[in-house]
Scaffold this active site. Structure first.
Site, mmCIF file in Angstrom:
data_model
loop_
_atom_site.group_PDB
_atom_site.id
_atom_site.type_symbol
_atom_site.label_atom_id
_atom_site.label_comp_id
_atom_site.label_asym_id
_atom_site.label_seq_id
_atom_site.Cartn_x
_atom_site.Cartn_y
_atom_site.Cartn_z
ATOM 1 N N THR A 40 0.869 -1.175 0.000
ATOM 2 C CA THR A 40 0.000 0.000 0.000
ATOM 3 C C THR A 40 0.910 1.230 0.000
ATOM 4 N N LEU A 85 2.102 -8.321 10.984
ATOM 5 C CA LEU A 85 2.160 -6.868 11.197
ATOM 6 C C LEU A 85 1.324 -6.075 10.200
ATOM 7 N N ALA A 86 0.937 -6.694 9.085
ATOM 8 C CA ALA A 86 0.239 -5.938 8.040
ATOM 9 C C ALA A 86 -1.013 -5.290 8.623
ATOM 10 N N GLU A 88 -3.546 -1.301 8.359
ATOM 11 C CA GLU A 88 -3.640 0.143 8.209
ATOM 12 C C GLU A 88 -3.294 0.680 9.593
ATOM 13 N N THR A 145 -1.279 -3.100 19.408
ATOM 14 C CA THR A 145 -0.913 -1.763 19.880
ATOM 15 C C THR A 145 -1.452 -1.494 21.284
ATOM 16 N N ASP A 146 -0.821 -0.554 21.974
ATOM 17 C CA ASP A 146 -1.330 -0.135 23.290
ATOM 18 C C ASP A 146 -2.652 0.631 23.166
ATOM 19 N N GLU A 147 -2.953 1.113 21.940
ATOM 20 C CA GLU A 147 -4.142 1.963 21.782
ATOM 21 C C GLU A 147 -5.442 1.206 22.061
ATOM 22 N N TYR A 187 -9.146 3.214 14.219
ATOM 23 C CA TYR A 187 -7.931 2.383 14.139
ATOM 24 C C TYR A 187 -7.850 1.444 15.330
ATOM 25 N N ALA A 189 -10.119 0.556 17.431
ATOM 26 C CA ALA A 189 -11.245 -0.387 17.468
ATOM 27 C C ALA A 189 -10.978 -1.563 16.532
ATOM 28 N N SER A 190 -10.398 -1.262 15.365
ATOM 29 C CA SER A 190 -10.137 -2.358 14.412
ATOM 30 C C SER A 190 -9.015 -3.256 14.922
ATOM 31 N N LYS A 191 -8.010 -2.679 15.590
ATOM 32 C CA LYS A 191 -6.939 -3.514 16.148
ATOM 33 C C LYS A 191 -7.489 -4.350 17.310
HETATM 34 P P1 NAD Z 1 3.009 0.686 8.427
HETATM 35 O O1 NAD Z 1 1.762 1.413 8.051
HETATM 36 O O2 NAD Z 1 4.321 1.379 8.322
HETATM 37 O O3 NAD Z 1 3.133 -0.646 7.550
HETATM 38 C C1 NAD Z 1 2.043 -1.479 7.288
HETATM 39 C C2 NAD Z 1 2.447 -2.465 6.204
HETATM 40 O O4 NAD Z 1 1.344 -3.344 5.966
HETATM 41 C C3 NAD Z 1 2.781 -1.804 4.867
HETATM 42 O O5 NAD Z 1 3.958 -2.362 4.321
HETATM 43 C C4 NAD Z 1 1.579 -2.125 3.999
HETATM 44 O O6 NAD Z 1 1.889 -2.226 2.610
HETATM 45 C C5 NAD Z 1 1.144 -3.457 4.563
HETATM 46 N N1 NAD Z 1 -0.268 -3.763 4.325
HETATM 47 C C6 NAD Z 1 -1.323 -2.927 4.553
HETATM 48 N N2 NAD Z 1 -2.471 -3.534 4.184
HETATM 49 C C7 NAD Z 1 -2.121 -4.757 3.713
HETATM 50 C C8 NAD Z 1 -2.868 -5.857 3.199
HETATM 51 N N3 NAD Z 1 -4.200 -5.794 3.060
HETATM 52 N N4 NAD Z 1 -2.202 -6.963 2.833
HETATM 53 C C9 NAD Z 1 -0.844 -7.039 2.953
HETATM 54 N N5 NAD Z 1 -0.096 -6.034 3.419
HETATM 55 C C10 NAD Z 1 -0.728 -4.905 3.797
HETATM 56 O O7 NAD Z 1 2.758 0.146 9.895
HETATM 57 P P2 NAD Z 1 3.748 0.022 11.145
HETATM 58 O O8 NAD Z 1 3.781 1.304 11.847
HETATM 59 O O9 NAD Z 1 4.987 -0.627 10.706
HETATM 60 O O10 NAD Z 1 2.906 -0.988 12.050
HETATM 61 C C11 NAD Z 1 3.014 -2.390 11.861
HETATM 62 C C12 NAD Z 1 2.111 -3.089 12.839
HETATM 63 O O11 NAD Z 1 2.489 -2.752 14.172
HETATM 64 C C13 NAD Z 1 0.642 -2.708 12.711
HETATM 65 O O12 NAD Z 1 -0.130 -3.869 12.917
HETATM 66 C C14 NAD Z 1 0.416 -1.703 13.823
HETATM 67 O O13 NAD Z 1 -0.923 -1.732 14.261
HETATM 68 C C15 NAD Z 1 1.368 -2.228 14.872
HETATM 69 N N6 NAD Z 1 1.914 -1.219 15.798
HETATM 70 C C16 NAD Z 1 2.494 -0.075 15.321
HETATM 71 C C17 NAD Z 1 3.070 0.835 16.214
HETATM 72 C C18 NAD Z 1 3.747 2.089 15.733
HETATM 73 O O14 NAD Z 1 4.120 2.933 16.544
HETATM 74 N N7 NAD Z 1 3.964 2.281 14.449
HETATM 75 C C19 NAD Z 1 3.019 0.569 17.585
HETATM 76 C C20 NAD Z 1 2.397 -0.593 18.033
HETATM 77 C C21 NAD Z 1 1.858 -1.485 17.131
HETATM 78 O O1 DAU Z 2 0.654 3.791 20.456
HETATM 79 C C1 DAU Z 2 0.933 2.994 19.355
HETATM 80 C C2 DAU Z 2 0.448 3.661 18.105
HETATM 81 O O2 DAU Z 2 1.327 4.742 17.846
HETATM 82 C C3 DAU Z 2 0.386 2.729 16.905
HETATM 83 O O3 DAU Z 2 -0.533 1.701 17.153
HETATM 84 C C4 DAU Z 2 -0.010 3.497 15.647
HETATM 85 O O4 DAU Z 2 0.040 2.636 14.523
HETATM 86 C C5 DAU Z 2 0.966 4.637 15.453
HETATM 87 O O5 DAU Z 2 0.574 5.410 14.350
HETATM 88 C C6 DAU Z 2 1.037 5.504 16.705
HETATM 89 O O6 DAU Z 2 -0.204 6.225 16.890
HETATM 90 P P1 DAU Z 2 -0.238 7.768 17.354
HETATM 91 O O7 DAU Z 2 -1.517 8.341 16.900
HETATM 92 O O8 DAU Z 2 0.104 7.896 18.784
HETATM 93 O O9 DAU Z 2 1.011 8.325 16.476
HETATM 94 P P2 DAU Z 2 1.189 9.675 15.633
HETATM 95 O O10 DAU Z 2 2.636 9.724 15.226
HETATM 96 O O11 DAU Z 2 0.167 9.807 14.583
HETATM 97 O O12 DAU Z 2 0.929 10.806 16.719
HETATM 98 C C7 DAU Z 2 1.709 10.908 17.899
HETATM 99 C C8 DAU Z 2 1.141 12.037 18.734
HETATM 100 O O13 DAU Z 2 1.391 13.272 18.055
HETATM 101 C C9 DAU Z 2 -0.357 11.960 18.913
HETATM 102 O O14 DAU Z 2 -0.702 12.425 20.209
HETATM 103 C C10 DAU Z 2 -0.914 12.913 17.874
HETATM 104 C C11 DAU Z 2 0.169 13.974 17.754
HETATM 105 N N1 DAU Z 2 0.323 14.571 16.419
HETATM 106 C C12 DAU Z 2 0.486 13.731 15.355
HETATM 107 C C13 DAU Z 2 0.623 14.234 14.072
HETATM 108 C C14 DAU Z 2 0.776 13.318 12.893
HETATM 109 C C15 DAU Z 2 0.338 15.947 16.269
HETATM 110 O O15 DAU Z 2 0.225 16.707 17.235
HETATM 111 N N2 DAU Z 2 0.479 16.452 15.002
HETATM 112 C C16 DAU Z 2 0.601 15.652 13.895
HETATM 113 O O16 DAU Z 2 0.705 16.192 12.754
#
Ligand code: NAD
Ligand code: DAU
Length: 380
Positions: A40, A85-86, A88, A145-147, A187, A189-191
């Protein structure tokens, strides 16, 4: 070459997934690592350039929502493990388009679970790779996720020394593995729904599963819709830094390689059917983090530290914005000896260095549809 294990990593072209794929490919040459990703907007094979030619690495472009494709891939590689990990992953996008989050995160996880069950249940949840050798127990490891736990109160807005980590804490409670689910965003809710399906497959069919719930990750290869890479890029170009609400929201930040290391430990030594929380014991108010980030980026760009403070722009708050996340990861420390390896200041320096010296990566991912998203989202 025969492999001792065949492991599917979904979402391996994304931010965290690419670090997990890299760690497993380099650390376990005897395992075959199959990266399953739909590519994606968030998936990018450039994240894995350094390992793409390795003999134990394979890429399969496929959608986790496609049950037939998932079953075919599991069977093709005789996979014994799936690290899922895949997803949104961006909260703001989920607020604008909740359907695609239900589709990928809920239905995609369900289709992957059903495919794994179809392949594994008739084999008694064990896979034989080598004739004569003991079969390998299967494992479906779901990354969450912790969310899903909702939001914690901000009972100490000025911050106090945490009794557990010695770092800063902005409230008395932490999320533990026993905290009830209370997701607020589409997000989360879906996780949460996907976590429930994973546990239901264990309780109903006996599938060996593990779920981990991690706090906010940061580090190289994160898509610049998320706070830290977005702001590094904006500081570089002198663009506004859109801080939501009053900037008082608190997140618990963990360097992405520490998360990948935890996933490795848990995949190999975690107890099936268990949940492990993973977090940095590293709470930061957004506005304090942004000010620190500005100082680091300004310094590295040879500007006077803090001169980009003027870019801070308070914008209307994110709808349903969770006030505070903070993870208690003592179970993981106790059972498997994991602790974060990097102090935040050190991790942030490394992260800023990486983005500033990989401008081509940044320019590539911010071309195309990205600017359209950015302009619609921020209107700045
Ligand atoms: P990301 O958005 O960077 O990557 C998601 C990956 O999944 C992408 O490579 C995308 O192409 C792929 N993908 C999306 N839909 C797909 C589908 N239908 N089939 C196959 N592949 C698909 O996400 P991330 O930040 O690396 O997060 C990875 C996982 O970890 C997620 O499940 C997220 O909920 C979880 N997570 C993320 C964080 C964070 O801070 N980023 C924290 C805790 C948990
Ligand atoms: O807690 C784990 C989660 O952390 C993961 O499950 C999610 O996939 C990941 O995206 C992340 O979610 P957050 O919403 O916490 O991350 P984000 O980087 O979007 O935002 C971090 C904080 O910063 C949040 O309180 C919102 C704020 N923010 C974010 C953006 C993008 C801003 O103030 N301005 C911004 O433009």
């Amino acid at each position: 070459m025969g492999f001792s294990r065949n492991i599917i990593i979904t979402g391996g072209a994304g931010f965290i997934g690419s670090h997990v794929v890299r760690l497993f490919v380099n650390r376990y040459p005897g395992y075959r690592i199959v990266n399953v990703d739909k590519l994606t907007y968030a998936g990018n094979l450039a994240n894995l350039k350094d390992i793409e030619g390795k003999p134990n690495y394979v890429f399969e472009k496929a959608d986790i929502c496609d049950f037939d494709a998932m079953l075919a891939i599991i069977r093709k590689y005789n996979a014994d493990g799936i690290i899922h990990l895949a997803a949104e992953s961006h909260v703001d996008r989920s607020i604008r388009d909740p359907f695609s989050f239900a589709g990928t995160n809920v239905m995609g996880t369900l289709s992957l679970l059903q495919a794994a069950m179809t392949a594994w249940e008739p084999l008694g949840w064990k896979i034989s790779h080598t004739p004569g050798a003991a079969p390998v127990p299967c494992l479906f490891y779901h990354i969450s996720t912790d969310e899903v736990y909702g939001a914690l109160e901000l009972t100490c807005p000025e911050g106090k020394k945490s009794g557990i980590s010695g770092g800063m804490a902005y409230g008395d409670r932490l999320f533990t593995e026993e905290t009830a689910y209370r997701p607020h965003s589409p997000y989360s809710a879906s996780k949460a729904a996907s976590d429930h399906f994973v546990r239901a497959f264990h309780d109903t069919y006996g599938m060996p599963v593990i779920v981990t719930n991690c706090s906010n990750n940061y580090g190289p290869y994160q898509f610049p819709e998320k706070l830290i890479p977005l702001f590094i890029n904006n500081i570089r170009y002198g663009r506004p830094l859109p801080v939501y609400g009053n900037g008082e929201n608190v997140r618990d930040w963990l360097y992405v390689e520490d998360h990948a290391r935890a996933i490795d430990m848990i995949f190999h030594r975690g107890r099936p059917a268990e949940t492990y929380n993973i977090g940095g014991f590293n709470e930061w108010k957004n506005i304090d983090l942004v000010r620190l980030l500005i100082r680091v980026v300004d310094r590295k760009l040879g500007r006077s530290e803090g001169c980009s403070d003027s870019l801070i722009t308070f914008v209307p708050d994110r709808k349903g914005h969770d006030v505070r996340y903070a993870i208690d990861s003592r179970k993981l420390r106790r059972e498997l000896g994991w602790t974060p390896s990097l102090q935040f200041e050190e991790g942030l320096e490394k992260t800023v260095d990486w983005y500033l010296s990989n401008q081509e990566w940044m320019d590539n991912v911010t071309s195309g549809d990205y600017m359209k998203y950015y302009e619609e989202m921020y209107n700045l």
